[in-house]
Every structure is written in C-alpha cells, then in structure tokens.
Design an enzyme around this catalytic site. Structure first.
Site, PDB file in Angstrom:
ATOM      1  N   TYR A   8      -2.877  -2.797  -3.319  1.00  0.00           N
ATOM      2  CA  TYR A   8      -3.562  -3.054  -2.045  1.00  0.00           C
ATOM      3  C   TYR A   8      -4.278  -1.797  -1.554  1.00  0.00           C
ATOM      4  O   TYR A   8      -4.602  -1.689  -0.379  1.00  0.00           O
ATOM      5  CB  TYR A   8      -2.552  -3.514  -0.988  1.00  0.00           C
ATOM      6  CG  TYR A   8      -1.823  -4.788  -1.365  1.00  0.00           C
ATOM      7  CD1 TYR A   8      -2.380  -6.027  -1.107  1.00  0.00           C
ATOM      8  CD2 TYR A   8      -0.586  -4.742  -1.996  1.00  0.00           C
ATOM      9  CE1 TYR A   8      -1.725  -7.199  -1.453  1.00  0.00           C
ATOM     10  CE2 TYR A   8       0.086  -5.909  -2.356  1.00  0.00           C
ATOM     11  CZ  TYR A   8      -0.493  -7.129  -2.080  1.00  0.00           C
ATOM     12  OH  TYR A   8       0.153  -8.286  -2.436  1.00  0.00           O
ATOM     13  N   SER A   9      -4.554  -0.871  -2.458  1.00  0.00           N
ATOM     14  CA  SER A   9      -5.027   0.462  -2.099  1.00  0.00           C
ATOM     15  C   SER A   9      -6.389   0.438  -1.403  1.00  0.00           C
ATOM     16  O   SER A   9      -7.391   0.002  -1.976  1.00  0.00           O
ATOM     17  CB  SER A   9      -5.116   1.334  -3.354  1.00  0.00           C
ATOM     18  OG  SER A   9      -5.785   2.544  -3.083  1.00  0.00           O
ATOM     19  N   ASN A  10      -6.434   0.956  -0.184  1.00  0.00           N
ATOM     20  CA  ASN A  10      -7.708   1.133   0.505  1.00  0.00           C
ATOM     21  C   ASN A  10      -8.562   2.188  -0.200  1.00  0.00           C
ATOM     22  O   ASN A  10      -9.788   2.076  -0.240  1.00  0.00           O
ATOM     23  CB  ASN A  10      -7.470   1.565   1.950  1.00  0.00           C
ATOM     24  CG  ASN A  10      -6.789   0.493   2.767  1.00  0.00           C
ATOM     25  OD1 ASN A  10      -7.130  -0.677   2.698  1.00  0.00           O
ATOM     26  ND2 ASN A  10      -5.805   0.902   3.563  1.00  0.00           N
TER      27      ASN A  10
END
Length: 296
Positions: free
Chosen positions: A67-69
């Site tokens: 879910y890395s921004n």
C-alpha cells in the site's frame, strides 16, 4: 534522467473546527498538488532524482509495501517523466489497489517475502540488485535519508509565501504526522530554528523514527506518540474522529497518518498544550490513495 523541473505548489488553507479553542490552524494541502504524484512523496523524491541524474542512472529502484504511498508516487512519476522504475516489495504477491496501479504505471515488481524485506538494512543488500539493474539508482524506503529531507525544505517556503492570504504575519509552529521522520527533518532544516516542528508519530517507537530524525537534525523539533498502539492500527475513536472532521470541514483524511496526527493535535489542544491565539500549520502529507485498500 530528467530534468525534473516540476515543482507543484500546495495551497495553504484555514481550517475551522470546534475543538480548536481559539488556536488558529492552517493546512498546507499536499494532497491537492496532483491526482497521482500526491502528498509529501514527490518532494522527498526530488533530491534523489537529481542525484540519480548526476550519477548517470536511467531510472530508480526502491522499496515499499503493498500500500506504499512512496512506490505509488515513484511509479507515477516514472510513467509521467518516462524513466524506468523497479519496486522491491514487502511480503508476497498480492493485487492491492496500489499494486494494480504500480503495474499499470509500468513499475517492475519483485516480492521479497517478509524475511527478505527485513534484510534491507544489512550490508550487501543492494549488491545483487545492482548487478541485475546496473543502470538504476537505489532510493531508500520511503524516499528517506538526507536527500529526502532536503527535498522537503521547499514546503516551508511555500507556506510562508501564502501567509498573507490568511492575514498572518507569522506562525508559531508546524504539526505533522511522522512515519519515518524524513519530512519532519526537512522542515526542521529549512526552519533553521525559526519555528519548532511537532511530529505526531504514526508508528511505534521501535520503527526508529527518533533515530532517523536525530541522524539528520539536532534540536528544533519534538516527537509525540500518536500510533494508537501500532502502525496501521485503527480504532473506533479514530474512525469516528475522521468521519466527523471530514463532515465538518470537507478535508479528506486517511487513518494511518493524517487522521492520527490531527487527532493527536486535538488531544494536545484539549490538554492545554497550545494557548488561544497560537498559529499552527498542519502539513497534510497526502496518502489518500492508501484509503482504497483500507476501505476494502
């Protein structure tokens, strides 16, 4: 690579909430700079990209979760500015909304498992990846390090340039969520002691935020616990606060960083930490794309 002369400007907006008790609050809206390359991630990338260009690299390889921004912004930047990107991901293959975007943006993905990802700080971790991708420049997880911090310094300039729109001659302090502490350190460096920076830690102490920040700056900041018992941990109080805040002011929040940071500020104001008339700038660090996985 490059040149990368895109410098988006974040609007500084007043925020009216019933719990401010006379504290004046303005928000630097990094969530509004771009639909895809959003939040503080682009600013953390700018110095890394400049270093990659100076090193003659053709693209970027970096790390993050499903879910890395950071990876989301990096992959979107690679697509927009036409340079290759490679992501080394924590855990095992899964198609989260974020991962589907990474693929659509053209990022090459490698899943390291959990043990393999934990080894990212060990000596020699990057050697096999450099052999496989000799023309790519390695960027730390989250765009961290001194380069990431220096890229965030422009945010202080952007906020100061808009104070007149609020009728402010000055402000008293910054408030923001701290995930690695890189953005906080960048603000501290740019402030050079002029205004304190408060970091609401969205992760537990064992994530190394305090060490990361102290490696980059000495003084001018304070870290406060705001993780609510762990990274990505949410609870009914937090979720209710986010819902009520969004209904009251229309500003979107997410539960991992911005929601926790703003709730921590509310608690500090109610505890009497800041007197009426104090002027604070809250840094909205974006990360809204991650809400999709949480909502799912």
């Amino acid at each position: 690579m490059g040149p990368f002369d895109w410098l988006p400007r974040a609007p500084l907006e007043p925020l009216q909430l019933d719990w401010l008790n006379g504290v004046e609050l303005a928000v630097l809206r990094l969530d509004r700079i771009d639909p895809l390359i959003s939040g503080n991630k682009w600013f953390k990338l700018t110095e890394h990209l400049a270093q990659a260009r100076d090193a003659g690299a053709s693209g970027i390889i970096s790390l993050g979760g499903a879910y890395s921004n950071h990876l989301h912004a990096l992959a979107a930047a690679g697509k927009r500015f036409d340079f290759p990107t490679v992501g080394l991901l924590r855990g095992h293959a899964q198609d989260t909304p974020t991962v589907l975007d990474l693929k659509a943006f053209g990022m090459q993905l490698h899943w390291l498992g959990y043990g393999g990802y934990r080894a990212r700080h060990e000596p020699g971790f990057w050697l096999p990846w450099h052999e496989q991708y000799p023309h790519l420049y390695p960027v730390p997880e989250g765009g961290g390090g001194l380069a990431g911090a220096l890229g965030c310094g422009v945010l202080v300039e952007q906020a100061r340039a808009q104070l007149g729109n609020l009728g402010w001659a000055d402000y008293d302090a910054w408030w923001l969520a701290a995930g690695t502490g890189t953005t906080l350190a960048g603000l501290v460096l740019a402030e050079a002691g002029a205004h304190p920076v408060y970091g609401a830690m969205a992760v537990p102490d064992d994530h190394g935020v305090a060490q990361n920040v102290s490696d980059l700056v000495q003084g001018g900041y304070e870290l406060l616990e705001a993780s609510r018992s762990g990274f990505a941990k949410v609870d009914p109080v937090l979720l209710d606060f986010i819902e009520r805040t969004e209904q009251a002011c229309g500003m979107p929040l997410e539960p991992l960083y911005t929601g926790k940071a703003l709730l921590a500020l509310k608690q500090q104001i109610e505890a009497g930490r800041f007197a009426a008339g104090t002027r604070l700038i809250f840094l909205h660090t974006g990360g809204l794309q991650g809400r999709r996985g949480f909502n799912a």
